[in-house]
Structures are given as C-alpha cells and as structure tokens.
Design an enzyme around this catalytic site. Structure first.
Site, PDB file in Angstrom:
ATOM      1  N   GLY A  86     -45.454 -22.961  55.774  1.00 54.22           N
ATOM      2  CA  GLY A  86     -45.119 -23.599  57.046  1.00 54.22           C
ATOM      3  C   GLY A  86     -46.135 -23.301  58.131  1.00 54.22           C
ATOM      4  O   GLY A  86     -45.899 -23.566  59.301  1.00 54.22           O
TER       5      GLY A  86
ATOM      6  N   GLY B  17     -48.314 -23.300  51.836  1.00 57.50           N
ATOM      7  CA  GLY B  17     -46.896 -23.642  51.743  1.00 57.50           C
ATOM      8  C   GLY B  17     -45.967 -22.713  52.490  1.00 57.50           C
ATOM      9  O   GLY B  17     -44.783 -22.659  52.184  1.00 57.50           O
TER      10      GLY B  17
ATOM     11  N   SER C 190     -51.436 -24.923  56.178  1.00 58.90           N
ATOM     12  CA  SER C 190     -52.711 -24.798  55.468  1.00 58.90           C
ATOM     13  C   SER C 190     -53.263 -26.187  55.163  1.00 58.90           C
ATOM     14  O   SER C 190     -54.472 -26.368  55.039  1.00 58.90           O
ATOM     15  CB  SER C 190     -52.540 -24.008  54.173  1.00 58.90           C
TER      16      SER C 190
ATOM     17  N   ASP D  76     -49.979 -30.848  63.969  1.00 58.08           N
ATOM     18  CA  ASP D  76     -50.737 -29.849  63.217  1.00 58.08           C
ATOM     19  C   ASP D  76     -52.241 -30.082  63.342  1.00 58.08           C
ATOM     20  O   ASP D  76     -53.014 -29.148  63.555  1.00 58.08           O
ATOM     21  CB  ASP D  76     -50.349 -29.895  61.736  1.00 58.08           C
TER      22      ASP D  76
HETATM   23  P1  ADP Z   1     -48.465 -25.906  54.414  1.00 55.78           P
HETATM   24  O1  ADP Z   1     -49.259 -26.948  55.126  1.00 55.78           O
HETATM   25  O2  ADP Z   1     -47.221 -25.516  55.152  1.00 55.78           O
HETATM   26  O3  ADP Z   1     -49.266 -24.701  54.018  1.00 55.78           O
HETATM   27  P2  ADP Z   1     -48.333 -27.998  52.464  1.00 55.78           P
HETATM   28  O4  ADP Z   1     -47.532 -28.188  51.232  1.00 55.78           O
HETATM   29  O5  ADP Z   1     -48.298 -29.040  53.512  1.00 55.78           O
HETATM   30  O6  ADP Z   1     -47.935 -26.562  53.058  1.00 55.78           O
HETATM   31  O7  ADP Z   1     -49.860 -27.815  52.067  1.00 55.78           O
HETATM   32  C1  ADP Z   1     -50.232 -26.882  51.079  1.00 55.78           C
HETATM   33  C2  ADP Z   1     -51.164 -27.563  50.074  1.00 55.78           C
HETATM   34  O8  ADP Z   1     -52.460 -27.781  50.674  1.00 55.78           O
HETATM   35  C3  ADP Z   1     -51.434 -26.685  48.883  1.00 55.78           C
HETATM   36  O9  ADP Z   1     -50.427 -26.826  47.897  1.00 55.78           O
HETATM   37  C4  ADP Z   1     -52.783 -27.237  48.402  1.00 55.78           C
HETATM   38  O10 ADP Z   1     -52.594 -28.443  47.696  1.00 55.78           O
HETATM   39  C5  ADP Z   1     -53.480 -27.591  49.715  1.00 55.78           C
HETATM   40  N1  ADP Z   1     -54.325 -26.468  50.169  1.00 55.78           N
HETATM   41  C6  ADP Z   1     -54.217 -25.782  51.326  1.00 55.78           C
HETATM   42  N2  ADP Z   1     -55.161 -24.814  51.407  1.00 55.78           N
HETATM   43  C7  ADP Z   1     -55.900 -24.894  50.271  1.00 55.78           C
HETATM   44  C8  ADP Z   1     -57.004 -24.155  49.743  1.00 55.78           C
HETATM   45  N3  ADP Z   1     -57.535 -23.129  50.411  1.00 55.78           N
HETATM   46  N4  ADP Z   1     -57.495 -24.531  48.541  1.00 55.78           N
HETATM   47  C9  ADP Z   1     -56.963 -25.567  47.867  1.00 55.78           C
HETATM   48  N5  ADP Z   1     -55.916 -26.270  48.304  1.00 55.78           N
HETATM   49  C10 ADP Z   1     -55.369 -25.960  49.484  1.00 55.78           C
HETATM   50 MG    MG Z   2     -48.572 -28.953  55.542  1.00 54.70          MG
END
Ligand code: ADP
Ligand code: MG
Length: 364
Positions: free
Chosen positions: A104, A102, A107, A152
C-alpha cells in the site's frame, strides 16, 4: 546521452480517505524508500527489462507493445509507461526498488514514475511533471488495468522533502504544505496488518455508487458543495446508511482543509486529533475498517501516538500513527503483542518522513 538513471519514491496519504472519487482533496507525502531505474539505449527495437527484485528477464519487441499484448506481470508497469510515452527505440531497463511491494506504499507508481522521468530525460522530451503524472497514471489504468486516481503518480513526481502535497482531485491543482516531522521529533509509523479481506473490491464500488446516488437525491453536483450543517438540514431524505456515507465524505473534506491550516501553524497535536477523527469516521460512518485496523489504531493512541487512522481502501491494508520518535519502538512492541493475543497475523512496520519526489540520479 546513452544511459540515464532516475528514481522515484513511494507514498503515504496523511489524510483525505475515500474522497478522491468524492470530489475532495488528498494530502499525501513521498516516503524515503525509492525505486531506481537505469535506462540505456539499444540499437534495435527490443525492450529488455530486469529487476533486482525479480528473477526473470523480460524481452518485448516494439511491435508487441500494445496493451492487448501485455504479459500481466511486473513488466506491465514498465512496458505501459514506455507505451504511454510513445517510445519506439529499443531500451535496456534495469530496476532496483526499495519500496516494499504490495504494502500500500505504491511501489507501482514509484516504478512508473521513475521510468517516466528517465524516458523524459533520455529522449529530451522536457515534459512538465503534471504531464508525466498523467502518462504514468495512464500506464496503470490502461495498460496494467488498475483504475487508480492521480494521487500516487502526482506525489511521486512532485513531492518535495519536508512537505506534503495537497492535491485537488477535481482540478488536479497541487500545493506544497509544510510537514517538517523531523524538526518536531515526530515520525509516521506505518502498520501493515498483512490482512487483505476479499470484501475490498465490492465494498469500494458500493461506497462509490451510494455516494453518487445520495448526491443525486440531494440535487447536488459535488460533495464539495455540501457542509455538515447543510447535510443536517437537508439530509433527512436520505436513508440512514447513505446519510452516514455522505457525512464521512463531507467531514473528511473539512478535515483535509483543517489539516492544512494546522500544518501551516505547525500544530501537530491538532493534526493528530484530526487523524483519529478521520479513523472514527471511516470506521463508524463509512464502515470500511476492520478489527485489525481498529486495534492498530487503538494501541498506537493509547501508547502515545498523537493520532492514528486506517489508510487506503480499508478492510485490511495499513494504518498510520503520528508518533514521537522515541515512542515508536514501544508502540511496535505493543501492537505485536496485542495482535498475538487476538490471534491476528503478524503485522509489518515501516516509518516514513516526507521526502523528495522523482529525480534524475545521473546522466550519460
Ligand atoms: P503497491 O503499489 O501498493 O506496492 P501494487 O500491486 O499496485 O502494490 O504494485 C506492486 C507491483 O508492482 C508488484 O507486484 C510488481 O509487479 C511491480 N513492482 C513494483 N516494484 C517493482 C520492482 N522493484 N521490480 C519489479 N516489479 C516491481
Ligand atoms: Mg499500486
């Protein structure tokens, strides 16, 4: 092959902001932080997901994999990718991610792309990376329900180290552009304001719609048909706000092309100036910045960054600063102090160097 381990990186966009939906080009690169996934076959039809970053264990039977049955939690990104790749054999999937969640840095795409590449390998699908990017995007759009573009997933799957990836948002063509920051003694500092203004959704939609309406009024089909000189000649039929919104799109498209030319010549001072111009355009013409982002940019520039700008949708989120390595610590300190003086929340920092896209870590 019973078990496959794959990994995919997060990303940051160097330049090309708010122009993915304006028929522009974007220039992201993969960061060093990666998400790793270990996938192993089961002899039933169950999917079992675990993550080193989450406490819960998620089990879903194949018969419950439809988007309408999604759980609306972290498992959606994995289940969505399994759904998009039409897998029906049971799997154990274990995630371990270093990409901050989260912030940006995407992830979400790192997770989807690692899973997509792992599935492609374990089931010997041999799909081209462009197809995997579309499928991972489909997981996020149609399963998670987040209407993101293709940037992305493309960069997470197709980046190469020491390069940024130029993506044409209309044709989806890509080109590797040299971005050897290490050789120049530079790094990209990412300053996460920790601010998420509620304005972001409405503001985003409003900008999109106004740009589309302005184009119709000008009788143009695409922002890429327009340049700044033409806008000056023909733009007087637009109201002042629409004019400035279009001017951002048109000048930002030009800045992406100029950035590519400068990078091909290794001109990082010139690139820094374009980043700062991009910020001014986002602040004054597109009006998507906020005081926290402006302060991060101002402090970075005054402390020796070659250039800085806000990234992402705006109204909060992160700024980036192209910075000589030896100045990073001092810039961080000054930003922290300036934020404290303004009563802003404590910012978070990351540094990024252009890294390799998704890869298979081990087979068998
Ligand atoms: P960003 O892509 O900017 O990091 P997003 O809200 O689009 O933010 O994505 C983040 C979400 O992706 C997390 O809240 C979770 O649900 C999921 N996520 C990402 N990495 C992991 C991880 N290592 N383990 C579990 N869930 C993950
Ligand atoms: Mg995202």
């Amino acid at each position: 092959m019973e078990t496959v381990t794959a990994s995919a990186p997060g990303r940051v966009n160097l330049i090309g902001e708010h122009i993915d939906y304006n028929d522009g080009w974007v220039l992201p690169f993969a960061i060093g932080e990666r998400t790793t996934v270990r996938i192993s076959l089961r002899d039933d039809t169950k999917f079992r997901f675990t993550s080193a970053q989450k406490k819960d264990v998620i089990e879903i039977d194949h018969s419950n994999l439809a988007p309408s049955k999604r759980r609306s939690d972290w498992s959606d990104y994995i289940a969505g990718t399994i759904w998009a790749l039409e897998v029906d054999q049971g799997l154990n999937v274990h995630i371990d991610g270093q990409v901050p969640l989260g912030a940006g840095l995407s992830s979400s795409a790192a997770l989807e792309c690692a899973v997509a590449l792992g599935l492609d390998r374990i089931f010997s699908m041999a799909k081209p990376r462009t197809d995997l990017a579309r499928l991972a995007q489909r997981a996020e759009n149609e399963y998670v329900g987040m209407p993101c573009g293709i940037m992305d997933q493309s960069v997470s799957l197709m980046a190469t180290s020491g390069h940024a990836l130029l993506i044409d948002c209309v044709t989806l063509e890509t080109r590797q552009i040299p971005l050897d920051l290490t050789r120049e003694g530079l790094e990209l500092l990412i300053i996460d304001t920790n601010i998420h203004h509620a304005l972001v959704d409405g503001g985003y939609r409003e900008r999109r719609e106004r740009c589309a309406a302005a184009l119709r009024q000008l009788g143009m089909r695409s922002m890429r048909e327009l340049d700044e000189a033409q806008l000056e000649l023909f733009g007087n039929s637009l109201d002042g706000i629409s004019y400035r919104r279009v001017r951002h799109a048109v000048t930002e498209i030009a800045r992406v092309h100029q950035s590519v030319t400068l990078l091909e010549k290794g001109d990082f001072v010139g690139l820094g100036k374009l980043l700062s111009e991009s910020h001014l355009s986002l602040k004054n013409d597109y009006e998507v910045s906020c005081p926290e982002l402006d302060l991060a940019v101002e402090v970075s520039e005054s402390m020796g960054a070659l250039g800085a700008r806000m990234v992402g949708g705006g109204f909060g989120g992160s700024a980036i600063a192209l910075t000589p390595e030896e100045k990073i610590d001092q810039i961080k300190m000054e930003v922290v102090q300036a934020y404290a003086q303004s009563n802003f929340p404590k910012p978070r920092f990351f540094t990024a160097l252009p890294s390799e896209g998704a890869r298979i870590e081990s087979d068998g």
